[in-house]
Design an enzyme around this catalytic site. Sequence first.
Site, PDB file in Angstrom:
ATOM      1  N   ASP A 430       0.866  -1.184   0.000  1.00  0.00           N
ATOM      2  CA  ASP A 430       0.000   0.000   0.000  1.00  0.00           C
ATOM      3  C   ASP A 430       0.894   1.221   0.000  1.00  0.00           C
ATOM      4  OD1 ASP A 430      -1.864   2.016   0.377  1.00  0.00           O
ATOM      5  OD2 ASP A 430      -3.067   0.849   1.783  1.00  0.00           O
ATOM      6  N   ARG A 432       0.025   4.437  -0.455  1.00  0.00           N
ATOM      7  CA  ARG A 432      -0.703   5.701  -0.293  1.00  0.00           C
ATOM      8  C   ARG A 432      -0.256   6.434   0.963  1.00  0.00           C
ATOM      9  NH1 ARG A 432      -6.604   3.138  -0.531  1.00  0.00           N
ATOM     10  NH2 ARG A 432      -5.452   1.631   0.737  1.00  0.00           N
TER      11      ARG A 432
END
Length: 516
Positions: A430, A432
């Site tokens: 991930d 982000r």
Amino acid sequence: MDCIGFHQSSFTHTFINPKPSNFTFNNAPFIYRHNRSINNALKLTSTCCCAVGLSSGESSSSPSINFATVEAEITQETIDFFSSDAEGDPDRPSPGYSSIEQALVALRQENFVIVVDDGESDDDNVEGSLVMAASHVSSKAIAFMVKHGSGIVSVGMKDDDLERLKLPLMSPENDDGSSSAPSFTITVDAKVGTSTGVSASDRAKTVLALASSESRADDFVRPGHVFPLKYKNGGVLRRAGPTEASVDLVTLAGLRPVSVLSAVVDSEDGSIASMAVLRNLASEHSIPIVSITDLIRYRRKREKLVERSAISSMPTKWGLFQAHCYRSKLDGTENIAIVKGEIGNGQDVLVRVHSECLTGDIFGSRRCDCGSQLDLAMQLIEKEKRGVLVYLTGHEGRGIGLGHKLDAYNLQDQGHDTVEANIELGFAADAREYGIGAQILHDIGVHTMRLMTNNPAKYTGLKGYGLAVVGRVPVLTPITEDNKRYLETKRTKMGHIYGSDLKIPITEFVRELPDL
């Protein structure tokens, strides 16, 4: 360490809200109920609710798809997510930490600082790094870092210095502006005055050469024993990592913006040092220990990375909202916040921070649940008549971009799960970050929120922005044959919360609603 989890040992089927009510919209039930025990424990009105959505045309009698039973802890409501903004002086350090000003004084005096990531103070899963201004490094300082650290000596550097010294990233494909992982360049040794490059003396000379504005690209040999790290523009206000924290601190201290850092490890077993080990080291050597949360708050008091560029009324299929466009001062990226009603004092606001997903949000891809979550979140905010949805661009494919996401789809078709596919492509599971979203929420006036998410990582870093999560709203959307493996992977490997965590099939949960 760039992630954080929150754990609880048990989970009940009671979902809470200050104003209990049951209602249904688009055949999707939604429940609020009080839980006095949690309210008493928090000494405030805490909220945690569950939203269950059914796609258009589906009914509660539709077949459900259940996940296998796994040993996965469930994200709990937060208790300690209040920043000093709500308590008084924003510069006041978190309990048990030194102030940012104390750290700046230490750096100016050519001493170390220990920087701790955004974990809980009693959590053994935090990561602490020894940090010093690179321009102040000595052989003795490097020997101390090697003795108490991982053995890897890194140097945090900004773009202009990396470009001047012609130090490209080890993995250039990760440098798309959205990755939350550390960005290593190729390793180096100073060419003059060193032997093998590995000794404390040699590494100190290399660090000093990297810190010098007079150095040139041909002053170094490649590869080497020192690891330059690319600082993300915006620092901890964009990425709450040790690289950004270290460069921010030396910059705030008025020194050349090049840091040297190394993760602290436990001398007994070589594991990442616990808070207890970090505090012992700090006490024994009189080293200030500071939290990245406090640094974020310190900088946020003085800086702002987003500016609101436009506001407009926006009628939608869910209802009438206000659209706020925010422009990043870092790179010009535009994001949008959809606001319903008066935010007022900013307390107990229903919030969704939604990552851009063109395939799911626009084209209705059934590989993911993004479009369904967006639709359900907007319905919930409309029903509440007060709330905010922040739509973050640049988050496609959990931060890897649209093209790479399609490549990941192909890998998934070959048997990889969604996490394995991202890693196979050279990305973090991930990639982000939510700093810009946090600043947008703060600018709108949100202070405490009920956060609509199945993803515990969205809690990370909020304390430093003057935001508090007082409840989590799991957004339960339909599980289909097309997305069940994707959702199961996120649940088992990334800690997301889905319907099977309720211990009963979603359809059974739906049938029980009228009786509650």
